[in-house]
Design a protein around this motif. Structure first.
Motif, PDB file in Angstrom:
ATOM      1  N   HIS A   1      32.406  75.047 143.743  1.00 17.52           N
ATOM      2  CA  HIS A   1      32.618  76.184 144.457  1.00 17.52           C
ATOM      3  C   HIS A   1      31.385  76.638 144.783  1.00 17.52           C
ATOM      4  O   HIS A   1      30.294  76.202 144.247  1.00 17.52           O
ATOM      5  N   ARG A   2      31.396  77.754 145.483  1.00 13.92           N
ATOM      6  CA  ARG A   2      30.040  78.265 145.961  1.00 13.92           C
ATOM      7  C   ARG A   2      29.430  78.936 144.549  1.00 13.92           C
ATOM      8  O   ARG A   2      30.138  79.165 143.532  1.00 13.92           O
ATOM      9  N   ALA A   3      28.097  79.162 144.538  1.00 16.47           N
ATOM     10  CA  ALA A   3      27.364  79.561 143.505  1.00 16.47           C
ATOM     11  C   ALA A   3      27.745  81.049 143.182  1.00 16.47           C
ATOM     12  O   ALA A   3      27.319  81.606 142.017  1.00 16.47           O
ATOM     13  N   GLY A   4      28.352  81.789 144.004  1.00 15.23           N
ATOM     14  CA  GLY A   4      28.697  83.091 143.496  1.00 15.23           C
ATOM     15  C   GLY A   4      30.139  83.022 142.846  1.00 15.23           C
ATOM     16  O   GLY A   4      30.671  84.066 142.346  1.00 15.23           O
ATOM     17  N   VAL A   5      30.772  81.905 142.656  1.00 13.09           N
ATOM     18  CA  VAL A   5      32.002  81.722 142.039  1.00 13.09           C
ATOM     19  C   VAL A   5      31.852  80.897 140.650  1.00 13.09           C
ATOM     20  O   VAL A   5      32.403  81.075 139.826  1.00 13.09           O
ATOM     21  N   ASP A   6      30.995  79.887 141.016  1.00  9.15           N
ATOM     22  CA  ASP A   6      31.019  78.917 139.727  1.00  9.15           C
ATOM     23  C   ASP A   6      29.565  78.962 139.126  1.00  9.15           C
ATOM     24  O   ASP A   6      28.562  79.737 139.403  1.00  9.15           O
ATOM     25  N   ASN A   7      29.078  78.278 138.149  1.00  2.18           N
ATOM     26  CA  ASN A   7      28.077  78.146 137.614  1.00  2.18           C
ATOM     27  C   ASN A   7      27.164  77.051 137.790  1.00  2.18           C
ATOM     28  O   ASN A   7      27.489  75.952 137.523  1.00  2.18           O
ATOM     29  N   TYR A   8      25.855  77.369 138.073  1.00  2.00           N
ATOM     30  CA  TYR A   8      24.867  76.178 138.571  1.00  2.00           C
ATOM     31  C   TYR A   8      23.634  76.934 137.778  1.00  2.00           C
ATOM     32  O   TYR A   8      23.121  77.875 137.718  1.00  2.00           O
ATOM     33  N   VAL A   9      22.835  75.640 137.480  1.00  2.91           N
ATOM     34  CA  VAL A   9      21.487  75.916 136.725  1.00  2.91           C
ATOM     35  C   VAL A   9      20.487  75.114 137.613  1.00  2.91           C
ATOM     36  O   VAL A   9      20.804  74.166 138.090  1.00  2.91           O
ATOM     37  N   THR A  10      19.205  75.359 137.257  1.00  6.25           N
ATOM     38  CA  THR A  10      18.238  74.518 137.659  1.00  6.25           C
ATOM     39  C   THR A  10      17.256  73.667 136.615  1.00  6.25           C
ATOM     40  O   THR A  10      17.413  74.131 135.534  1.00  6.25           O
ATOM     41  N   LEU A  11      16.894  72.429 137.014  1.00  3.03           N
ATOM     42  CA  LEU A  11      16.128  71.774 136.148  1.00  3.03           C
ATOM     43  C   LEU A  11      15.015  70.825 136.918  1.00  3.03           C
ATOM     44  O   LEU A  11      15.478  70.189 137.861  1.00  3.03           O
TER      45      LEU A  11
ATOM     46  N   PHE B   1      23.100  84.600 122.165  1.00  3.50           N
ATOM     47  CA  PHE B   1      22.965  83.351 122.979  1.00  3.50           C
ATOM     48  C   PHE B   1      23.198  83.629 124.504  1.00  3.50           C
ATOM     49  O   PHE B   1      23.681  84.496 124.912  1.00  3.50           O
ATOM     50  N   THR B   2      22.561  83.128 125.110  1.00  2.39           N
ATOM     51  CA  THR B   2      22.677  83.205 126.759  1.00  2.39           C
ATOM     52  C   THR B   2      23.201  81.463 127.192  1.00  2.39           C
ATOM     53  O   THR B   2      22.976  80.804 126.264  1.00  2.39           O
ATOM     54  N   MET B   3      23.647  81.499 128.362  1.00  7.35           N
ATOM     55  CA  MET B   3      24.107  80.097 128.933  1.00  7.35           C
ATOM     56  C   MET B   3      23.143  79.074 128.736  1.00  7.35           C
ATOM     57  O   MET B   3      23.201  78.023 128.433  1.00  7.35           O
ATOM     58  N   GLN B   4      21.793  79.661 128.939  1.00 12.41           N
ATOM     59  CA  GLN B   4      20.738  78.611 129.010  1.00 12.41           C
ATOM     60  C   GLN B   4      20.565  78.190 127.539  1.00 12.41           C
ATOM     61  O   GLN B   4      20.241  76.878 127.424  1.00 12.41           O
ATOM     62  N   ASP B   5      20.784  78.541 126.514  1.00 10.30           N
ATOM     63  CA  ASP B   5      20.826  78.194 125.132  1.00 10.30           C
ATOM     64  C   ASP B   5      21.763  77.033 124.860  1.00 10.30           C
ATOM     65  O   ASP B   5      21.702  76.136 123.976  1.00 10.30           O
TER      66      ASP B   5
END
Length: 766
Positions: free
Chosen positions: A666-676, A591-595
């Motif tokens: 936090h910043r996107a280089g530290v935490d997890n963010y996604v687009t929708l 799986f990926t995080m997207q899944d």
């Protein structure tokens, strides 16, 4: 402890039956709309709740019913008589997700209104009943998978719609994976003088191999209606002229009314409402007060002058098998309806005794189970791992302070004081009182107790003051981690004492005092290099000094099925000689995080089947609160300063380590963010739980902020599953064979010579 759930719950007939039988039980949930109805069509509401998680759906439905402006009188009666939290009482069976309670219910009880079904082809199984309330009952049986279900309905269901209804019901029960039997039982044959015939269907899950169930034999009726009557009757229950003449009409007596009967008519929801049901006539010489009350009519019945009244709500309750300690908290009209809609308690008592006699609730004398204790317990990674693996386990204790800080001036003095207290329960209560005096909520405890079977008294607050000697010999598996702290390492000669003053000391001390068969200790990878390696040297040598064979290794979550880079040190210690232990081999990441995103897999679609993650790809919706504002987005997408530069990547296939401070963004280089849909958002709490290996049956009962913290502090469940598989392979004896904390129930009739009644009691507790 019987885990009970009911729908169309009413005033709790099976609940009262278990109470009268003195059977320990836990109410998992109940559901009744209290005869309130929503104006909106089912499909309209279903679209509104689409994409919401379990708790959000319940909140939405509760609010919908609140807006009707009508009281749920059934819920008022139920909660006044049984211990259940508002979170576990549902308003609408149609929006109750049984998957949320899969594996958590032993006994599931309910009835439903009788409705016609489509029977074209009779090939759709459960789908044949869609749109009916029976469908909802059957759906919940399929989703929850209780050990036993009891379904009740009127006998007319057999001939309803020329028999087509019952044919469909039979086909559906056959399709659910249960062995079931049915019979018609009448209350008058089971100790209650009421002519009330009902159809009962009892089902046992096929994998339990229960095939010796029989419905209870009829019993002689020893009492009549007059034995259930009250002596001091309020005048409001007596009839005026119109009512008296109505109930004594020949037409009424033929169809609607019985007067002074030994066996009452079937109590109905509208009894006493239109002068229907059972009436009591009393000669005027016994009710002289009536001559002074103009509201009460004095007339003749069978040539005798007197007064007549309807039954009181208390008398109706008695004729349904409820004792006088049942609390009446609603108006009379509502109590009459609730009695008439209930199941007779005595009948359910006798059915339940026959169910118990099959042994379905017994734990075999040779039953495999692991006794577990945890400290720094968090939201229970090892507990959830064992649950996903379908390994039966008993939690001896858990411990977490929930970030509540308590200053102790002299720890050693307090520790000495506690050791003078005799029992573990008293010791733990002493510490709990110190913490609860702070008047702060232990949110970790709140989450833990909502997801695991543990008495509140066994959830402890402070690892420093647990007396492990009280648990010696009771624990097979001991699990925990501790903050990484530097130790004095002068010569490494003092073993455990080298770590005194640190929280690792208390973990190691408990290993020494409890002597578990196996322990698992977890910490951050930096522990190996902490303080120039001195910290790890002390930890390793301390564990060796306790008499355990020690294995340790760095394990990464992405190597064990979870798309998150999360490296942690795991130490496994064995007390006894074992086969050679090897850490689990790495697995291919599927799986990926997207899944795992709720936008791709809606709530309820992230399942664990036989320990393996399964996804049902049905897109869910994301609450607007998780999308970033322009102001926050600028901060999040910033690469940082010259001294701290991190490339702001988003939409990763493998998540960065989840942090306990995720709620701070936090910043996107530290935490997890996604687009929708072109917008950037943070992960939802449910997605974070998934990335820690918790399937969607895990209950979120705290705020998002707390859930982010708890998820970030947890150990990844799938790593624990792989680790447990390796432990069991090397040391299969950890799955012990014995009974623990389970009740083996036998029923014995005890005659009370003073009251001349029979009381059912449960004996032989193991």
């Amino acid at each position: 402890m019987i885990k009970l759930a009911t729908v169309f719950s009413g005033i709790g007939s099976i609940e009262w039956a278990l109470k009268r039988l003195k059977i320990p039980h836990k109410l998992v949930f109940a559901c009744d709309n209290g005869e309130r109805y929503l104006k909106e069509e089912f499909e309209e509401i279903q679209n509104e709740v689409y994409g919401l998680d379990h708790y959000e759906t319940k909140k939405y439905i509760d609010n919908r019913y609140d807006k009707t402006g009508k009281r749920n009188f059934v819920q008022e009666s139920y909660t006044a008589n049984y211990e259940i939290s508002p979170e576990d009482f549902y308003q609408d069976v149609r929006f109750l997700d049984g998957n949320f309670y899969k594996g958590q219910v032993d006994l599931f009880v309910g009835g439903s209104p009788c409705q016609s079904f489509s029977i074209s082809g009779k090939r759709a199984g459960l789908e044949d009943a869609r749109g009916t309330l029976f469908y909802e009952y059957a759906r919940l049986v399929k989703e929850i998978q209780p050990k036993v279900f009891i379904y009740e309905n009127v006998p007319g269901m057999l001939s309803h719609d020329k028999g087509n209804t019952f044919k469909t019901i039979c086909d559906i029960f056959d399709s659910l994976g249960y062995d079931w039997k049915m019979d018609k039982l009448n209350s008058k044959d089971y100790g209650i003088p009421q002519n009330r015939s009902r159809l009962f269907i009892v089902g046992f899950r096929k994998d339990l191999n229960i095939n010796d169930f029989n419905f209870p034999q009829k019993m002689p009726l020893e009492k009549v209606v007059k034995d259930y009557l009250e002596t001091d009757i309020d005048k409001k229950y007596f009839h005026g002229e119109k009512g008296f003449k109505w109930i004594t009409m020949e037409k009424s007596l033929k169809k609607r009314v019985s007067i002074n009967s030994d066996i009452s008519r079937t109590q109905a929801a509208n009894q006493q409402f239109n002068w229907c049901g059972d009436m009591i006539f009393r000669p005027i010489e016994l009710e002289q007060w009536a001559k002074e009350d103009e509201r009460v009519y004095i007339g003749k019945y069978n040539g005798i002058e007197g007064v007549a009244r309807k039954l009181t709500p208390r008398e109706c309750l008695r004729l349904m098998g409820y004792d006088d300690d049942f609390k009446i908290v609603v108006p009379d009209q509502q109590m009459y309806r609730q009695c008439g809609n209930s199941i007779v308690v005595n009948v359910l008592e006798e059915i339940f005794k026959e169910v118990v006699n099959t042994g379905v609730f017994k734990k075999s004398v040779q039953h495999k189970i692991i006794n577990v204790a945890t400290v720094f317990s968090g939201i229970g990674s090892i507990e959830w791992a064992l649950k996903r693996m379908n390994i039966d386990h008993n939690i001896i204790f858990a411990c977490d302070n929930g970030d509540i800080e308590v200053e102790i001036d002299d720890e050693e003095k307090l520790r000495d004081e506690i050791k003078k207290i005799k029992t573990a329960d008293e010791q733990n209560e002493y510490i709990r009182n110190i913490y609860e005096a702070k008047r702060k909520t232990n949110f970790v405890k709140q989450t833990y107790l909502n997801n695991y079977e543990l008495d509140e008294k066994d959830f402890l607050y402070d690892v420093r003051f647990i007396d492990g000697t009280k648990y010696k010999g009771q624990v097979d598996l001991f699990v925990g981690g501790s903050p990484c702290q530097s130790f004095s390492i002068m010569g490494h000669q003092r073993g455990l004492d080298d770590t005194r003053g640190t929280l690792f000391y208390d973990y190691a001390r408990l290993v020494k005092e409890i002597e578990p068969k196996v322990f698992i200790y977890e910490n951050v990878q930096g522990m190996l290099k902490h303080d120039g390696g001195n910290t790890w040297n002390v930890i390793y040598n301390t564990f060796l000094s306790l008499g355990y064979k020690i294995y340790y290794k760095l394990l990464d979550s992405k190597d064990y099925g979870i798309p998150q880079t999360r490296r942690r040190v795991f130490v496994v210690g064995f007390k006894e000689d074992i086969n050679e232990f090897e850490f689990p081999i790495e697995k291919e990441l599927k799986f990926t995080m997207q899944d795992f995103l709720e936008s791709n897999v809606r709530y309820g679609g992230f399942e664990s089947i036989e320990g393996n993650i399964k996804l049902r790809k049905d897109k869910g919706e994301i609450d607007d609160k998780h999308f970033l504002s322009e102001k926050v987005l600028k901060h999040v997408m910033s690469p940082g300063t010259k001294g701290y530069y991190v490339k702001p990547e988003i939409d990763l296939e493998i998540a960065r380590p989840l942090l306990s401070t995720m709620h701070k963004m936090h910043r996107a280089g530290v935490d997890n963010y996604v687009t929708l849909d072109g917008k950037i958002r943070r992960l939802t709490p449910r997605e974070c739980l998934r990335l820690m290996g918790y399937d969607d049956t895990f209950k979120q009962v705290v705020s998002d902020t707390q859930m982010y913290k708890q998820a970030g502090n947890s150990i990844v469940v799938d790593v624990m599953i792989s680790l447990m598989e390796s432990i069991i392979k090397a040391y299969p004896e950890i799955i012990i064979e014995k009974n623990y904390k389970h009740r083996n129930i036998n029923f014995e009739l005890i005659k009370n010579e003073n009251e001349e009644i029979y009381e059912q009691i449960a004996l032989d507790e193991i």
